[in-house]
Scaffold this motif. Structure first.
Motif, PDB file in Angstrom:
ATOM      1  N   GLY A   1       4.952   6.505  -4.908  1.00  0.00           N
ATOM      2  CA  GLY A   1       3.962   7.565  -5.048  1.00  0.00           C
ATOM      3  C   GLY A   1       4.557   8.955  -5.131  1.00  0.00           C
ATOM      4  N   GLY A   2       5.874   9.070  -5.029  1.00  0.00           N
ATOM      5  CA  GLY A   2       6.522  10.375  -5.119  1.00  0.00           C
ATOM      6  C   GLY A   2       8.027  10.251  -5.056  1.00  0.00           C
ATOM      7  N   ALA A   3       8.716  11.387  -4.963  1.00  0.00           N
ATOM      8  CA  ALA A   3      10.175  11.415  -4.976  1.00  0.00           C
ATOM      9  C   ALA A   3      10.786  11.043  -3.641  1.00  0.00           C
ATOM     10  N   THR A   4       9.954  10.869  -2.604  1.00  0.00           N
ATOM     11  CA  THR A   4      10.433  10.460  -1.281  1.00  0.00           C
ATOM     12  C   THR A   4       9.479   9.401  -0.733  1.00  0.00           C
ATOM     13  N   PHE A   5       9.782   8.907   0.451  1.00  0.00           N
ATOM     14  CA  PHE A   5       8.845   8.008   1.114  1.00  0.00           C
ATOM     15  C   PHE A   5       7.569   8.774   1.456  1.00  0.00           C
ATOM     16  N   PRO A   6       6.415   8.119   1.493  1.00  0.00           N
ATOM     17  CA  PRO A   6       5.172   8.816   1.863  1.00  0.00           C
ATOM     18  C   PRO A   6       5.297   9.459   3.246  1.00  0.00           C
ATOM     19  N   ALA A   7       4.639  10.596   3.419  1.00  0.00           N
ATOM     20  CA  ALA A   7       4.728  11.329   4.689  1.00  0.00           C
ATOM     21  C   ALA A   7       4.066  10.554   5.826  1.00  0.00           C
ATOM     22  N   THR A   8       3.008   9.834   5.538  1.00  0.00           N
ATOM     23  CA  THR A   8       2.334   9.034   6.552  1.00  0.00           C
ATOM     24  C   THR A   8       2.549   7.545   6.262  1.00  0.00           C
ATOM     25  N   ASN A   9       2.821   6.801   7.302  1.00  0.00           N
ATOM     26  CA  ASN A   9       3.075   5.359   7.183  1.00  0.00           C
ATOM     27  C   ASN A   9       4.094   5.043   6.074  1.00  0.00           C
ATOM     28  N   PRO A  10       5.282   5.642   6.157  1.00  0.00           N
ATOM     29  CA  PRO A  10       6.269   5.443   5.084  1.00  0.00           C
ATOM     30  C   PRO A  10       6.729   4.005   4.932  1.00  0.00           C
ATOM     31  N   SER A  11       6.624   3.218   6.010  1.00  0.00           N
ATOM     32  CA  SER A  11       7.107   1.843   5.936  1.00  0.00           C
ATOM     33  C   SER A  11       6.163   0.922   5.180  1.00  0.00           C
ATOM     34  N   ASP A  12       4.960   1.391   4.869  1.00  0.00           N
ATOM     35  CA  ASP A  12       4.001   0.541   4.158  1.00  0.00           C
ATOM     36  C   ASP A  12       4.541   0.108   2.793  1.00  0.00           C
ATOM     37  N   VAL A  13       5.290   0.985   2.133  1.00  0.00           N
ATOM     38  CA  VAL A  13       5.819   0.623   0.808  1.00  0.00           C
ATOM     39  C   VAL A  13       6.897  -0.455   0.933  1.00  0.00           C
ATOM     40  N   LEU A  14       7.596  -0.479   2.084  1.00  0.00           N
ATOM     41  CA  LEU A  14       8.580  -1.538   2.305  1.00  0.00           C
ATOM     42  C   LEU A  14       7.887  -2.882   2.506  1.00  0.00           C
ATOM     43  N   VAL A  15       6.769  -2.857   3.211  1.00  0.00           N
ATOM     44  CA  VAL A  15       6.001  -4.092   3.384  1.00  0.00           C
ATOM     45  C   VAL A  15       5.503  -4.591   2.033  1.00  0.00           C
ATOM     46  N   GLU A  16       5.034  -3.658   1.215  1.00  0.00           N
ATOM     47  CA  GLU A  16       4.553  -4.026  -0.126  1.00  0.00           C
ATOM     48  C   GLU A  16       5.696  -4.601  -0.967  1.00  0.00           C
ATOM     49  N   LEU A  17       6.885  -4.025  -0.813  1.00  0.00           N
ATOM     50  CA  LEU A  17       8.058  -4.523  -1.548  1.00  0.00           C
ATOM     51  C   LEU A  17       8.399  -5.941  -1.119  1.00  0.00           C
ATOM     52  N   ILE A  18       8.353  -6.194   0.181  1.00  0.00           N
ATOM     53  CA  ILE A  18       8.688  -7.527   0.695  1.00  0.00           C
ATOM     54  C   ILE A  18       7.727  -8.578   0.146  1.00  0.00           C
ATOM     55  N   TYR A  19       6.444  -8.278   0.179  1.00  0.00           N
ATOM     56  CA  TYR A  19       5.456  -9.276  -0.224  1.00  0.00           C
ATOM     57  C   TYR A  19       5.195  -9.293  -1.726  1.00  0.00           C
ATOM     58  N   ALA A  20       5.871  -8.425  -2.464  1.00  0.00           N
ATOM     59  CA  ALA A  20       5.850  -8.554  -3.920  1.00  0.00           C
ATOM     60  C   ALA A  20       6.682  -9.758  -4.353  1.00  0.00           C
ATOM     61  N   LEU A  21       7.596 -10.187  -3.467  1.00  0.00           N
ATOM     62  CA  LEU A  21       8.455 -11.335  -3.745  1.00  0.00           C
ATOM     63  C   LEU A  21       7.757 -12.613  -3.319  1.00  0.00           C
ATOM     64  N   LYS A  22       7.821 -13.644  -4.142  1.00  0.00           N
ATOM     65  CA  LYS A  22       7.195 -14.918  -3.798  1.00  0.00           C
ATOM     66  C   LYS A  22       7.864 -15.516  -2.569  1.00  0.00           C
TER      67      LYS A  22
END
Length: 412
Positions: A272-293
């Motif tokens: 969503g931007g050039a850095t991790f989101p300011a709030t709940n930045p780890s959410d994108v890591l969770v999304e990355l993990i579960y993008a994998l089968k």
């Protein structure tokens, strides 16, 4: 009072380095907790706290580097001891002939052996094959130093390239009754992937005095000299090589947003931007993990550089627990959300449109191809009074399963 993080740079005791690392991480957590408390109460952190956290974070990285170096040195097998001497008479003859060539330039023995073996490319144009013990030593060291090689599949070939067929759709199938007619199924849609082996070279130099010294272990010397040169070039190519006279890195593969993923491209998750989101930045890591089968997640790992790891170390879950954890014991990797973290310094830093974090099963996703044989050509003329040793190996690489790797892209 600022806690002092001890660093025992004068000792080669791996256990002491590991203790330094553990103490540094505890100091890091305490200081980061203080910083987060200041942000909650004053909406900003104190400059002194920020500087203190930066120093401790640097000490944490330094301690990890020392552990990695000590573990690498410990894992290197000895080459010069009696137990490593070739038991096969042919191997012993090859090793003796190779030592004669390296020390004095006498190539008669190697020429005779390679002519007898019908070896192509031998002689002044292509150099001479090193003994098997030296080649194994170099490859083993590369596995320890080159992070992507260590987690990828490796194939040894005798030709110039490795080809494999793969099914894009697979055969049609379905359920059918016991006595019902069996309709003909469609055949699998096959395609071919090719992984050419490109030439990688190093040119260590030695004085004739060193070569004349019978105490000097020539096998270990050549392995030491080419290790860092080969590993540096390999590591960069496996990450972002363009495939032109070098392996094709996984970051050079075509990409597509994971919601519309298709074969032949690596799926990406946007931050969503050039850095991790300011709030709940780890959410994108969770999304990355579960993008994998699920089948790929079992053996998956994060790949990132140290700067990215520095940012992620500060992340916590909803219960206040740090998501990044140091190695549980010597020889293990740090973990992030329970998955190993592989440090690859050739990964890009966090920046706009950069894929700074990769996650996947690299054993299934990336293939390293080694052509059998490490060659050396002795050159006593080009840099007198030094003797140059033009050392070459052929290596290739590329993505072999586009569903096995996902990328975190810092973009909207």
């Amino acid at each position: 009072m600022i806690p002092v993080v001890e660093t025992k740079s004068t000792t080669h005791d791996v256990a002491s380095a590991f203790e330094d690392f553990a103490r540094a991480f505890e100091a890091f957590k305490d200081t980061n907790d203080t910083r987060l408390g200041e942000i909650e109460t004053r909406l900003t952190s104190d400059v002194v706290t920020d500087e203190k956290l930066t120093r401790i974070d640097a000490a944490l990285d330094d301690a990890k580097k020392r552990i990695d170096r000590f573990m690498l040195e410990r894992s290197r097998p000895p080459l010069g001891v009696t137990s490593d001497a070739p038991r096969d008479p042919a191997q012993a003859e090859h090793k003796a002939a190779f030592h004669a060539y390296m020390r004095s330039g006498e190539a008669t023995g190697l020429k005779r052996l390679e002519e007898k073996a019908l070896s192509a490319g031998s002689g002044p144009d292509g150099g001479y094959l090193v003994p098997d013990t030296v080649e194994r030593e170099v490859l083993q060291r590369l596995s320890g130093v080159s992070p992507i090689r260590a987690i990828s599949s490796v194939r040894v070939i005798s030709g110039g390239q490795y080809k494999r067929a793969f099914s894009i759709l697979g055969p049609a199938s379905g359920w059918v009754g016991e006595t019902a007619a069996r309709p003909e199924t469609g055949g699998p849609k096959l395609s071919e992937m090719s992984f050419p082996a490109m030439e990688l070279y190093a040119m260590p130099a030695a004085t004739q005095t060193l070569l004349d010294d019978s105490v000097v272990d020539i096998d270990r010397w050549i392995a030491d000299e080419v290790e860092s040169a080969f590993a540096e070039q390999e590591s960069a190519a496996f990450v972002h090589g363009d495939g032109v006279n070098k392996p094709k890195g996984f970051l050079a593969a075509p990409t597509i947003e994971d919601e519309i993923w298709e074969w032949g491209r690596l799926g990406t998750i946007q931050t969503g931007g050039a850095t991790f989101p300011a709030t709940n930045p780890s959410d994108v890591l969770v999304e990355l993990i579960y993008a994998l089968k699920a089948g790929y997640r079992q053996n998956a790992a994060f790949v990132m550089n140290r700067k990215t790891q520095t940012a992620i170390r500060k992340f916590k879950d909803a219960h206040g627990q740090y998501l990044w954890a140091p190695p549980a014991s010597l020889g293990q990797s740090a973990t992030l959300m329970g998955f190993p973290v592989v440090e690859a310094e050739d990964m890009p830093d966090i920046a706009l449109n950069a894929s700074a974090v990769a996650f996947g099963d690299f054993k299934r996703g990336y293939l390293v191809v080694d052509r059998a044989g490490l060659r050396v050509l002795r050159d006593p003329y080009s840099a007198k009074p030094y003797v140059l040793f033009y050392t070459t190996k052929r290596v290739g690489g590329g993505v072999q399963d586009y569903a096995a790797i996902k990328l975190l892209n810092f973009a909207a």
